[in-house]
Design a protein around this motif. Structure first.
Motif, PDB file in Angstrom:
ATOM      1  N   ALA A 209     -11.730  16.589  -0.580  1.00 32.78           N
ATOM      2  CA  ALA A 209     -10.219  16.408   0.185  1.00 32.78           C
ATOM      3  C   ALA A 209      -9.064  17.059  -0.620  1.00 32.78           C
ATOM      4  CB  ALA A 209     -10.029  15.267   0.668  1.00 32.78           C
ATOM      5  N   LEU A 210      -8.037  17.564   0.122  1.00 28.66           N
ATOM      6  CA  LEU A 210      -6.884  18.011  -0.393  1.00 28.66           C
ATOM      7  C   LEU A 210      -5.800  17.088  -0.261  1.00 28.66           C
ATOM      8  CD1 LEU A 210      -6.466  22.072   0.453  1.00 28.66           C
ATOM      9  CD2 LEU A 210      -7.297  20.724  -1.765  1.00 28.66           C
ATOM     10  N   ALA A 211      -5.111  16.932  -1.402  1.00 28.48           N
ATOM     11  CA  ALA A 211      -3.861  16.004  -1.252  1.00 28.48           C
ATOM     12  C   ALA A 211      -2.665  16.613  -2.162  1.00 28.48           C
ATOM     13  CB  ALA A 211      -4.225  14.659  -1.840  1.00 28.48           C
ATOM     14  N   ASN A 212      -1.471  15.851  -1.999  1.00 28.46           N
ATOM     15  CA  ASN A 212      -0.402  16.284  -2.677  1.00 28.46           C
ATOM     16  C   ASN A 212      -0.729  15.880  -3.993  1.00 28.46           C
ATOM     17  OD1 ASN A 212       2.116  16.382  -3.950  1.00 28.46           O
ATOM     18  ND2 ASN A 212       3.245  15.979  -2.103  1.00 28.46           N
ATOM     19  N   ALA A 213      -0.584  16.972  -5.082  1.00 30.02           N
ATOM     20  CA  ALA A 213      -0.552  16.581  -6.436  1.00 30.02           C
ATOM     21  C   ALA A 213       0.311  15.533  -7.107  1.00 30.02           C
ATOM     22  CB  ALA A 213      -0.846  17.995  -7.188  1.00 30.02           C
TER      23      ALA A 213
ATOM     24  N   LYS B  22       0.209  10.717 -10.072  1.00 30.70           N
ATOM     25  CA  LYS B  22       1.035   9.374 -10.470  1.00 30.70           C
ATOM     26  C   LYS B  22       0.157   8.186 -10.603  1.00 30.70           C
ATOM     27  CE  LYS B  22       5.504  11.138  -8.630  1.00 30.70           C
ATOM     28  NZ  LYS B  22       6.601  10.957  -7.714  1.00 30.70           N
ATOM     29  N   ILE B  23      -0.913   8.181  -9.942  1.00 32.15           N
ATOM     30  CA  ILE B  23      -1.812   6.950  -9.775  1.00 32.15           C
ATOM     31  C   ILE B  23      -2.496   6.707 -11.433  1.00 32.15           C
ATOM     32  CG2 ILE B  23      -3.596   5.898  -8.529  1.00 32.15           C
ATOM     33  CD1 ILE B  23      -3.140   7.677  -6.311  1.00 32.15           C
ATOM     34  N   PRO B  24      -2.480   5.647 -12.098  1.00 37.08           N
ATOM     35  CA  PRO B  24      -3.241   5.441 -13.003  1.00 37.08           C
ATOM     36  C   PRO B  24      -4.539   5.499 -12.664  1.00 37.08           C
ATOM     37  CG  PRO B  24      -1.532   3.888 -12.888  1.00 37.08           C
ATOM     38  CD  PRO B  24      -1.312   4.561 -11.490  1.00 37.08           C
TER      39      PRO B  24
ATOM     40  N   HIS C 248       0.779  -1.086   0.048  1.00 37.56           N
ATOM     41  CA  HIS C 248       0.031  -0.084   0.036  1.00 37.56           C
ATOM     42  C   HIS C 248       0.810   1.460   0.074  1.00 37.56           C
ATOM     43  CE1 HIS C 248      -2.901  -3.079   1.222  1.00 37.56           C
ATOM     44  NE2 HIS C 248      -3.762  -2.197   0.817  1.00 37.56           N
ATOM     45  N   ALA C 249       0.590   2.201  -0.796  1.00 38.56           N
ATOM     46  CA  ALA C 249       1.218   3.562  -0.912  1.00 38.56           C
ATOM     47  C   ALA C 249      -0.050   4.368  -0.266  1.00 38.56           C
ATOM     48  CB  ALA C 249       1.485   4.011  -2.370  1.00 38.56           C
ATOM     49  N   VAL C 250       0.705   5.383   0.668  1.00 39.58           N
ATOM     50  CA  VAL C 250       0.044   6.211   1.589  1.00 39.58           C
ATOM     51  C   VAL C 250       0.412   7.655   1.292  1.00 39.58           C
ATOM     52  CG1 VAL C 250      -0.696   6.585   3.749  1.00 39.58           C
ATOM     53  CG2 VAL C 250      -0.442   4.250   3.156  1.00 39.58           C
ATOM     54  N   THR C 251      -0.729   8.612   1.543  1.00 35.86           N
ATOM     55  CA  THR C 251      -0.228   9.958   1.574  1.00 35.86           C
ATOM     56  C   THR C 251      -1.395  10.478   2.157  1.00 35.86           C
ATOM     57  OG1 THR C 251       0.325  12.123   0.107  1.00 35.86           O
ATOM     58  CG2 THR C 251      -1.752  10.765  -0.565  1.00 35.86           C
ATOM     59  N   ALA C 252      -0.901  11.672   2.805  1.00 35.54           N
ATOM     60  CA  ALA C 252      -1.991  12.515   3.896  1.00 35.54           C
ATOM     61  C   ALA C 252      -2.944  13.405   2.643  1.00 35.54           C
ATOM     62  CB  ALA C 252      -1.192  13.327   4.469  1.00 35.54           C
ATOM     63  N   ILE C 253      -4.191  13.516   3.421  1.00 35.91           N
ATOM     64  CA  ILE C 253      -5.222  13.947   2.819  1.00 35.91           C
ATOM     65  C   ILE C 253      -5.976  14.938   3.863  1.00 35.91           C
ATOM     66  CG2 ILE C 253      -5.718  12.660   0.826  1.00 35.91           C
ATOM     67  CD1 ILE C 253      -7.947  11.557   2.199  1.00 35.91           C
TER      68      ILE C 253
ATOM     69  N   THR D 255      -6.133  18.599 -10.504  1.00 35.51           N
ATOM     70  CA  THR D 255      -4.788  19.209  -9.929  1.00 35.51           C
ATOM     71  C   THR D 255      -4.829  20.695 -10.299  1.00 35.51           C
ATOM     72  OG1 THR D 255      -3.651  18.646 -12.135  1.00 35.51           O
ATOM     73  CG2 THR D 255      -3.219  17.100 -10.286  1.00 35.51           C
ATOM     74  N   HIS D 256      -3.929  21.407  -9.649  1.00 33.15           N
ATOM     75  CA  HIS D 256      -4.025  22.716  -9.924  1.00 33.15           C
ATOM     76  C   HIS D 256      -3.671  23.061 -11.584  1.00 33.15           C
ATOM     77  CE1 HIS D 256      -2.048  26.679  -9.728  1.00 33.15           C
ATOM     78  NE2 HIS D 256      -2.650  26.952  -8.821  1.00 33.15           N
ATOM     79  N   PRO D 257      -4.355  23.964 -12.149  1.00 34.61           N
ATOM     80  CA  PRO D 257      -4.078  24.242 -13.529  1.00 34.61           C
ATOM     81  C   PRO D 257      -2.557  24.327 -13.850  1.00 34.61           C
ATOM     82  CG  PRO D 257      -5.667  25.752 -12.761  1.00 34.61           C
ATOM     83  CD  PRO D 257      -5.029  25.023 -11.446  1.00 34.61           C
ATOM     84  N   GLU D 258      -1.709  24.881 -13.026  1.00 36.17           N
ATOM     85  CA  GLU D 258      -0.483  24.995 -13.629  1.00 36.17           C
ATOM     86  C   GLU D 258       0.594  23.821 -13.008  1.00 36.17           C
ATOM     87  OE1 GLU D 258       0.763  28.968 -11.665  1.00 36.17           O
ATOM     88  OE2 GLU D 258      -0.220  29.857 -13.443  1.00 36.17           O
ATOM     89  N   TYR D 259      -0.008  22.748 -12.480  1.00 38.83           N
ATOM     90  CA  TYR D 259       0.820  21.880 -11.982  1.00 38.83           C
ATOM     91  C   TYR D 259       1.863  21.024 -12.884  1.00 38.83           C
ATOM     92  CZ  TYR D 259       2.051  17.044 -10.427  1.00 38.83           C
ATOM     93  OH  TYR D 259       2.663  15.863 -10.083  1.00 38.83           O
ATOM     94  N   ASP D 260       1.449  20.725 -14.140  1.00 48.81           N
ATOM     95  CA  ASP D 260       2.450  20.294 -14.845  1.00 48.81           C
ATOM     96  C   ASP D 260       3.423  21.105 -15.740  1.00 48.81           C
ATOM     97  OD1 ASP D 260       1.228  17.515 -14.939  1.00 48.81           O
ATOM     98  OD2 ASP D 260      -0.231  18.039 -16.449  1.00 48.81           O
ATOM     99  N   THR D 261       3.187  22.537 -15.489  1.00 48.87           N
ATOM    100  CA  THR D 261       4.091  23.464 -16.203  1.00 48.87           C
ATOM    101  C   THR D 261       4.864  24.255 -15.200  1.00 48.87           C
ATOM    102  OG1 THR D 261       2.367  24.959 -16.231  1.00 48.87           O
ATOM    103  CG2 THR D 261       2.633  23.728 -18.170  1.00 48.87           C
TER     104      THR D 261
END
Length: 141
Positions: free
Chosen positions: A73-77, A82-84, A60-65, A113-119
């Protein structure tokens, strides 16, 4: 107490406040050792778990929300993006502790995700929509 310091062309006013004064008048909650998310006092803190099947072992991979609305909920983008999509929808769950201390699990429906996440912004946020029923045991926000 107020002190005034004058530099050429700049006026700086410094205020001192007693260290014994509290600006937050809410009830103080004393926590013992352990994980902050492992207490119902913070039922809006949770974990987003993803099951990763490696054939012979499921990890299991885990991240905080953080619950920001009853169904969002908010999480780290960087963690969520990265999750398919099929694993996000089928093998993921959001877990919170209800006000009575019982773990509750909710299925994720989607995320953005935030609109500028990829750039531009590499460390940004993701908003996750959860399948939280209207009669949820989570504390109202």
């Amino acid at each position: 107490m107020r002190r005034t310091v004058i530099f050429p062309g700049i006026l700086i006013i410094l205020f001192e406040q007693s260290l014994t004064q509290r600006c937050d008048k809410q009830k103080i909650i004393l926590l013992g050792d352990g994980n902050m998310g492992a207490t119902s006092h913070f039922s809006w803190l949770g974990l987003f778990k993803v099951a990763i099947d490696n054939g012979d072992v499921v990890k299991h991979a885990v991240t905080a929300i953080v619950l920001i609305k009853p169904k969002y909920a908010l999480a780290n983008a960087d963690d969520i993006a990265k999750i398919p999509q099929n694993i996000f929808l089928e093998d993921s769950t959001a877990m919170f502790l209800s006000t009575d201390g019982v773990p509750v699990h909710y299925r994720p429906l989607s995320y953005v995700t935030h609109p500028e996440y990829d750039t531009v912004v590499y460390s940004s946020i993701a908003v996750i929509k959860l399948a939280v029923p209207n009669n949820s045991k989570l504390s109202p926000l």
